[in-house]
Design a protein around this motif. Structure first.
Motif, PDB file in Angstrom:
ATOM      1  N   SER A   1     -17.505  -0.824  43.328  1.00 31.83           N
ATOM      2  CA  SER A   1     -17.643   0.640  43.331  1.00 31.83           C
ATOM      3  C   SER A   1     -18.722   1.093  44.304  1.00 31.83           C
ATOM      4  O   SER A   1     -18.529   2.066  45.059  1.00 31.83           O
TER       5      SER A   1
ATOM      6  N   ALA B   1     -11.827  -4.680  36.198  1.00 29.11           N
ATOM      7  CA  ALA B   1     -12.057  -4.012  34.918  1.00 29.11           C
ATOM      8  C   ALA B   1     -13.425  -4.401  34.378  1.00 29.11           C
ATOM      9  O   ALA B   1     -13.986  -5.435  34.740  1.00 29.11           O
ATOM     10  N   GLY B   2     -13.951  -3.546  33.498  1.00 34.90           N
ATOM     11  CA  GLY B   2     -15.245  -3.806  32.871  1.00 34.90           C
ATOM     12  C   GLY B   2     -15.270  -3.237  31.472  1.00 34.90           C
ATOM     13  O   GLY B   2     -14.219  -2.972  30.869  1.00 34.90           O
ATOM     14  N   GLU B   3     -16.454  -3.007  30.968  1.00 33.68           N
ATOM     15  CA  GLU B   3     -16.600  -2.503  29.604  1.00 33.68           C
ATOM     16  C   GLU B   3     -15.965  -1.134  29.416  1.00 33.68           C
ATOM     17  O   GLU B   3     -15.541  -0.784  28.309  1.00 33.68           O
ATOM     18  N   ASN B   4     -15.885  -0.364  30.497  1.00 37.72           N
ATOM     19  CA  ASN B   4     -15.321   0.982  30.412  1.00 37.72           C
ATOM     20  C   ASN B   4     -13.846   1.030  30.774  1.00 37.72           C
ATOM     21  O   ASN B   4     -13.295   2.098  31.026  1.00 37.72           O
ATOM     22  N   GLY B   5     -13.191  -0.135  30.803  1.00 36.81           N
ATOM     23  CA  GLY B   5     -11.772  -0.170  31.125  1.00 36.81           C
ATOM     24  C   GLY B   5     -11.534  -0.512  32.582  1.00 36.81           C
ATOM     25  O   GLY B   5     -12.428  -1.019  33.272  1.00 36.81           O
TER      26      GLY B   5
ATOM     27  N   THR C   1     -11.132  -0.311  36.550  1.00 34.65           N
ATOM     28  CA  THR C   1     -11.974   0.366  37.532  1.00 34.65           C
ATOM     29  C   THR C   1     -11.188   1.380  38.346  1.00 34.65           C
ATOM     30  O   THR C   1     -11.712   2.435  38.706  1.00 34.65           O
TER      31      THR C   1
END
Length: 310
Positions: free
Chosen positions: A121, A151-155, A157
């Protein structure tokens, strides 16, 4: 006519001695700037026909003991000789991680997502893009340094993007639980993916080319615009010396080492014969260069200003 008065050497020395001490102090202060450390830019944008191609540096690290990774089937002496000829050490190697963004004029396509969501990002932002502008995310293969940013903890990217990968690659990893990154990043989001075969078109001027060996379904992509070509090579060759000059050297991360060596020779030979430039995911940043035939192997020629000209 007035004559310019002569200035003796003694007068010059006396004048210099009379200069204010503050001048010397100021000069000393200017010379005492903080050391900043080694640094590089985060992106490199090029023209390829009507496309804009941007390589993104999402990470770099020093890895000790490179013969534990490259040249595993040759002696330490042979490895040292080849390294010395290229003026690189045998004690450590610098690794680079370089996703690529292609703007076709109608679509913004990201190839691989790097190490983690924050890295990809921020690199995109440095290059002037945002994650929600990405139309398509293409995964060349499922190793963690290529899918870590998906993807990460917030879904996911890239919530607005369709996701694409090779059928063979997806089916292989879906049939095993041996890939921790796949289990965390891809399996929960498999419904987002379109699977494609060799020769498929991701977008106009973007064509999939199988390059199996590094992983079972490793795929490269040929870009073509206005008569110009560039190969997004991903990981079929991972070092500018140890992979190109010595394509038969075994690499730790190649899952099928004989197939990977055959793929290297085939792809490098094609690029050398046709003068096709390439982006190598782990090549020295900005990761763009050409391939030249050199003896029984090949030579990496970094790009200079070829892709700066519109």
């Amino acid at each position: 006519m007035l004559k310019t008065p002569a200035i003796s050497r003694r007068a010059m020395l006396a004048g210099a001695a009379a200069l204010p001490i503050t001048a010397a102090t100021s000069q000393s202060t200017l010379a005492a700037a903080d050391m900043k450390g080694v640094a590089q830019t985060r992106f490199n944008r090029m023209k390829l026909g009507n496309f804009e191609v941007t390589t993104l540096l999402v990470g770099t690290r020093t890895v000790e003991g490179p013969q534990n990774i490259f040249g595993m089937n040759v002696s330490a002496e042979e490895f040292a000789t080849a390294s010395a000829a290229a003026r690189i050490p045998t004690t450590a190697a610098q690794f680079f991680f370089t996703p690529t963004v292609v703007n076709t004029g109608s679509e913004l396509i990201l190839f691989d997502t790097g190490l983690n969501p924050g890295a990809i990002s921020s690199a995109l932002e440095a290059a002037g893009y945002s994650t929600d502008q990405v139309d398509t995310v293409v995964i060349t293969h499922m190793h963690g340094d290529h899918i870590g940013g998906m993807a990460g903890e917030n879904g996911v990217t890239f919530a607005n993007a369709k996701h694409v990968t090779g059928t063979t690659e997806m089916n292989f990893w879906a049939g095993t639980d041996k890939n921790k990154a796949f289990e965390g990043k891809i399996r929960p989001n498999m419904e987002r993916f379109d699977m494609i075969e060799d020769g498929a078109s991701v977008a106009s001027g973007v064509t999939a080319m199988s390059a199996f060996g590094h992983t079972p379904g490793h795929t490269t992509y040929m870009l073509e615009s206005d008569g110009q070509q560039m190969l997004l090579a991903a990981d079929f060759a991972n070092h500018y010396v140890w992979s190109l000059a010595h394509p038969d050297w075994e690499v730790k991360f190649d899952m099928d080492k004989s197939a990977a060596a055959a793929t290297r020779r085939k792809m490098l030979g094609m690029m050398a014969a046709d003068s096709v430039p390439f982006v190598g995911y782990h090549m020295p940043f900005p990761a763009v260069g050409f391939v030249e035939t050199h003896g029984d192997g090949f030579h990496y020629a970094p790009a200079s200003y070829q892709f700066m000209m519109g």
